[in-house]
Design an enzyme around this catalytic site. Structure first.
Site, PDB file in Angstrom:
ATOM      1  N   LYS A 106       1.463  14.835  -0.530  1.00  0.00           N
ATOM      2  CA  LYS A 106       2.251  14.274  -1.644  1.00  0.00           C
ATOM      3  C   LYS A 106       3.700  14.768  -1.638  1.00  0.00           C
ATOM      4  CE  LYS A 106      -1.246  11.965  -3.200  1.00  0.00           C
ATOM      5  NZ  LYS A 106      -1.309  10.486  -3.213  1.00  0.00           N
TER       6      LYS A 106
ATOM      7  N   SER B 214       0.666   5.933  -5.627  1.00  0.00           N
ATOM      8  CA  SER B 214       1.512   7.129  -5.721  1.00  0.00           C
ATOM      9  C   SER B 214       2.986   6.827  -5.490  1.00  0.00           C
ATOM     10  CB  SER B 214       1.032   8.188  -4.722  1.00  0.00           C
ATOM     11  OG  SER B 214      -0.277   8.585  -5.056  1.00  0.00           O
TER      12      SER B 214
ATOM     13  N   HIS C 229     -10.462   9.428  -3.033  1.00  0.00           N
ATOM     14  CA  HIS C 229     -10.539   8.329  -2.054  1.00  0.00           C
ATOM     15  C   HIS C 229     -11.813   8.383  -1.202  1.00  0.00           C
ATOM     16  CE1 HIS C 229      -6.953   6.074  -2.721  1.00  0.00           C
ATOM     17  NE2 HIS C 229      -6.153   7.114  -2.587  1.00  0.00           N
TER      18      HIS C 229
ATOM     19  N   ASP D  45      -3.622 -11.582   5.722  1.00  0.00           N
ATOM     20  CA  ASP D  45      -3.656 -11.031   4.358  1.00  0.00           C
ATOM     21  C   ASP D  45      -4.619 -11.825   3.479  1.00  0.00           C
ATOM     22  OD1 ASP D  45      -1.695  -9.188   5.100  1.00  0.00           O
ATOM     23  OD2 ASP D  45      -0.095 -10.612   4.661  1.00  0.00           O
TER      24      ASP D  45
ATOM     25  N   ARG E 221       1.388 -17.088  12.117  1.00  0.00           N
ATOM     26  CA  ARG E 221       2.333 -15.984  11.895  1.00  0.00           C
ATOM     27  C   ARG E 221       2.506 -15.114  13.136  1.00  0.00           C
ATOM     28  NH1 ARG E 221      -0.112 -11.917   7.510  1.00  0.00           N
ATOM     29  NH2 ARG E 221       1.049 -10.360   8.690  1.00  0.00           N
TER      30      ARG E 221
ATOM     31  N   ASP F 297      -6.577  12.604  -6.317  1.00  0.00           N
ATOM     32  CA  ASP F 297      -6.374  11.345  -5.593  1.00  0.00           C
ATOM     33  C   ASP F 297      -6.965  11.415  -4.191  1.00  0.00           C
ATOM     34  OD1 ASP F 297      -5.385   8.701  -5.251  1.00  0.00           O
ATOM     35  OD2 ASP F 297      -3.760   9.509  -4.041  1.00  0.00           O
TER      36      ASP F 297
ATOM     37  N   HIS G  91      -7.827   3.066  -6.234  1.00  0.00           N
ATOM     38  CA  HIS G  91      -7.216   3.538  -7.475  1.00  0.00           C
ATOM     39  C   HIS G  91      -7.768   2.737  -8.655  1.00  0.00           C
ATOM     40  CE1 HIS G  91      -3.488   4.916  -4.984  1.00  0.00           C
ATOM     41  NE2 HIS G  91      -4.536   5.687  -4.818  1.00  0.00           N
TER      42      HIS G  91
ATOM     43  N   HIS H 136       3.485 -10.469   2.164  1.00  0.00           N
ATOM     44  CA  HIS H 136       4.773 -10.898   2.731  1.00  0.00           C
ATOM     45  C   HIS H 136       5.423 -12.001   1.906  1.00  0.00           C
ATOM     46  CE1 HIS H 136       4.628  -8.692   6.559  1.00  0.00           C
ATOM     47  NE2 HIS H 136       3.330  -8.806   6.421  1.00  0.00           N
TER      48      HIS H 136
ATOM     49  N   ASP I 254      -2.225  14.130  -9.422  1.00  0.00           N
ATOM     50  CA  ASP I 254      -2.274  12.838  -8.736  1.00  0.00           C
ATOM     51  C   ASP I 254      -3.670  12.222  -8.806  1.00  0.00           C
ATOM     52  OD1 ASP I 254      -1.787  10.770  -6.584  1.00  0.00           O
ATOM     53  OD2 ASP I 254       0.093  11.891  -6.518  1.00  0.00           O
TER      54      ASP I 254
ATOM     55  N   ARG J  67       9.006  -9.772   2.038  1.00  0.00           N
ATOM     56  CA  ARG J  67       8.918  -8.513   2.784  1.00  0.00           C
ATOM     57  C   ARG J  67       9.712  -8.654   4.082  1.00  0.00           C
ATOM     58  NH1 ARG J  67       3.446  -5.147   4.331  1.00  0.00           N
ATOM     59  NH2 ARG J  67       4.078  -4.697   6.461  1.00  0.00           N
ATOM     60  N   PRO J  68      10.596  -7.710   4.371  1.00  0.00           N
ATOM     61  CA  PRO J  68      11.530  -7.899   5.486  1.00  0.00           C
ATOM     62  C   PRO J  68      10.955  -7.770   6.893  1.00  0.00           C
ATOM     63  CG  PRO J  68      12.371  -6.297   3.895  1.00  0.00           C
ATOM     64  CD  PRO J  68      10.938  -6.540   3.561  1.00  0.00           C
ATOM     65  N   ASP J  69      10.030  -6.833   7.138  1.00  0.00           N
ATOM     66  CA  ASP J  69       9.765  -6.430   8.524  1.00  0.00           C
ATOM     67  C   ASP J  69       9.426  -7.585   9.456  1.00  0.00           C
ATOM     68  OD1 ASP J  69       7.334  -6.676   7.202  1.00  0.00           O
ATOM     69  OD2 ASP J  69       6.359  -5.033   8.265  1.00  0.00           O
TER      70      ASP J  69
ATOM     71  N   ASP K 275       0.111  10.066 -12.078  1.00  0.00           N
ATOM     72  CA  ASP K 275       0.847   8.884 -11.599  1.00  0.00           C
ATOM     73  C   ASP K 275      -0.005   7.617 -11.600  1.00  0.00           C
ATOM     74  OD1 ASP K 275      -0.780   9.963  -9.648  1.00  0.00           O
ATOM     75  OD2 ASP K 275       0.612   9.597  -7.999  1.00  0.00           O
ATOM     76  N   HIS K 276      -1.326   7.763 -11.545  1.00  0.00           N
ATOM     77  CA  HIS K 276      -2.261   6.616 -11.550  1.00  0.00           C
ATOM     78  C   HIS K 276      -3.666   7.187 -11.593  1.00  0.00           C
ATOM     79  CE1 HIS K 276      -3.439   7.426  -7.384  1.00  0.00           C
ATOM     80  NE2 HIS K 276      -2.161   7.594  -7.123  1.00  0.00           N
TER      81      HIS K 276
ATOM     82  N   ARG L  80       7.115  -8.979  14.967  1.00  0.00           N
ATOM     83  CA  ARG L  80       8.093  -7.910  14.708  1.00  0.00           C
ATOM     84  C   ARG L  80       8.172  -6.931  15.880  1.00  0.00           C
ATOM     85  NH1 ARG L  80       4.699  -4.600  10.062  1.00  0.00           N
ATOM     86  NH2 ARG L  80       3.028  -3.939  11.445  1.00  0.00           N
TER      87      ARG L  80
END
EC number: 5.4.2.12
Length: 511
Positions: A336, A62, A407, A154, A185, A403, A462, A123, A12, A261-263, A444-445, A191
């Site tokens: 992971k 990931s 970080h 954001d 917002r 990974d 990443h 979103h 990873d 994005r739903p939430d 994976d990245h 939410r």
């Protein structure tokens, strides 16, 4: 008879780049990886951007990486899927959008577009609003009203004016659309069941209640004067010269909610679509017979039409192995474990028949740079026992270290992390080879390949660098230009299993 397992080993956060400065992968002493790279067929894979279903240039992660690996295809994230639909013209042919527009033309009513007014890409994306305006103009919809939800979270906290100005230019360009309400917002995208907030946004849109302004920019200026920035702007109504609202939402209107994005889209959507709504009194003018469109599937509770329906990931690697009666093992440490199980199985929690899972606890330390080896040795010991026991046809293993330590943005601990993983890799691959099995060594990245910026500061994110893939089988050739979605087809190829049609990736083995 001993099993000859095919193992998919995911290092990873382990990618390759030529520059050695700040590159823990290049600086680490990794004799085992280097030996396999030199002795066996190898190539590199793209693990970022559109190759994994993200916007071009965006680094992989990931979750996305394991989804793509397990699915054996590119799994498009909502933002990318919609961007591609716009680019390729599919957006303009979307039956749900066209049905909403036909609905208002037949009833002589209005089309309302609401959603987050920014290019944050978390979103929503304002370009999706522009695509809807362009489509409305093309379809001859005359009455189009925008209810803008202001971001400031954001994106920067005082960026609303730039988005409003840009929107006004697009309105002028397409000759359709007017801004009817603006709302932070905090109100329109709650939410947390703070229904008093949602009610303010709803009443502005349906009843024209709230502070009134002739000009959308005046609304923002007034809020800023009072120290209220984008996210918290009180739901406000834009009015004409006679003081009447530009538009309110009425019976037989259509709404397209362009958040993907739903939430934070569920509560306000339920307010409009739920017949059994009990959270607050929607009053006598609650609009009936609305044609309500959600950009993506928000929730079972939202009674609306969905423009971009969910894509179910059938026939992931685990399901195919199970269908053919093969035994499979998924193994990783805590950090992971969801990736080799839930994400590798396309978002499925339950095991497939014939699937076993081993979870090794990650060490309890404040940060992993304090223990760069993490639980790699324990994962390795547990796996070596299973290989020796001859139980599994297929193994999926993740080493978290490059990974998780990467970080930290600290070079020395990340080098140690890579070295610990290399030591473990040698033991596992040699054990698999001793059984006559095959290892696919990949990642994976990127992350550990770039832990310092050029000026020596920590680089904790990443990377977009290519990841390695080695197949420990001599006499084969691997093609270049592959993606993560090609790994599952390669594994099936090595196991002699047919590839299901849902897997659109291609085996890396040149025939």
């Amino acid at each position: 008879m001993s099993k000859k397992p095919v193992a998919l080993i995911i290092l990873d956060g382990f990618a390759l780049r030529d520059e050695t400065y700040g590159n823990a992968v290049a600086q680490a002493n990794k004799p085992n990886f280097d030996r396999y790279w030199n002795e066996y067929p190898h190539t590199t894979l793209k693990a970022c951007g559109e190759a994994v279903g993200l916007p071009e240039g965006q680094m992989g992660n990931s979750e996305v990486g394991h989804l793509n690996i397990g699915a054996g295809r590119i799994v498009y994230q909502s933002l990318t899927r919609i961007n591609i639909a716009i680019r390729e013209g599919e957006f303009d042919r979307n039956e749900t959008f066209l049905a909403a527009m036909n609905h208002v033309k037949q009833h002589g009513t209005s089309l309302h577009l609401f959603g987050l007014l920014s290019d944050g890409g978390v979103h929503s994306h304002i370009h999706h609003l522009y695509a809807l305006l362009r489509l409305a103009a093309k379809e001859g919809v005359k009455r189009v009203y925008i209810h803008g939800f202001l971001d400031g979270r954001d994106v920067g906290p005082q960026t609303a004016p730039q988005y409003i100005k840009e929107l006004q230019e697009k309105i002028k360009e397409y000759g359709v659309g007017e801004i009817a309400t603006l709302s932070g917002r905090y109100y329109s995208m709650d939410r947390d069941k703070r229904w008093d907030r949602v009610e303010k946004a709803y009443r502005a849109m349906v009843y024209g209640e709230g502070p009134t302004y002739r000009d959308p920019l005046e609304c923002i200026e007034d809020s800023y004067k009072h120290g209220i920035y984008d996210e918290f702007v009180l739901p406000s109504v834009i009015v004409r010269e006679d003081g009447r609202p530009v538009a309110t939402i009425q019976d037989n209107d259509a709404i397209i909610f362009y958040n993907f994005r739903p939430d934070r889209a569920i509560q306000i959507s339920n307010t409009f679509t739920n017949e059994d709504f009990r959270e607050f009194d929607r009053g006598p003018k609650h609009p009936k017979h609305l044609f309500f469109v959600c950009l993506t599937h928000f929730s079972e509770t939202v009674k609306g039409y969905v423009a971009f329906k969910p894509t179910n990931l059938d026939n992931t690697i685990g399901e195919v192995l199970s269908q053919h009666g093969l035994r499979q093992l998924r193994i990783a440490e805590t950090e992971k474990y969801p990736h080799v199980t839930f994400f590798m199985s396309g978002g499925r929690e339950e095991k497939f028949p014939g699937e076993d899972r081993i979870l090794i606890n990650s060490p309890k330390v404040p940060t992993y740079d304090l223990k760069p080896e993490m639980s790699a040795y324990e994962v390795t010991d547990a796996l070596l026992k299973e290989i020796e026991a001859d139980k599994y046809d297929a193994i999926i293993l993740n080493y978290a270290n490059p990974d998780m330590v990467g970080h930290s943005g600290k070079l020395e601990p990340t080098i140690k992390a890579v070295e610990a993983v290399d030591e473990c890799l040698g033991k596992v691959v040699d054990a698999i080879l001793a059984k006559g099995g095959i290892a696919i060594i990949t990642a994976d990245h990127g992350n550990a390949d770039e832990v310092l910026t050029p000026d020596g500061k920590p680089q904790t994110a990443h990377t977009t660098n290519p990841v390695p893939v080695i197949v420990t089988k001599k006499g084969i050739k691997l093609r270049d230009g592959g993606i993560l979605g090609d790994l599952a087809p390669t594994m099936l190829d090595l196991l002699g299993l047919p590839q299901p049609k849902e897997m659109t990736g291609k085996s890396l083995i040149v025939k």
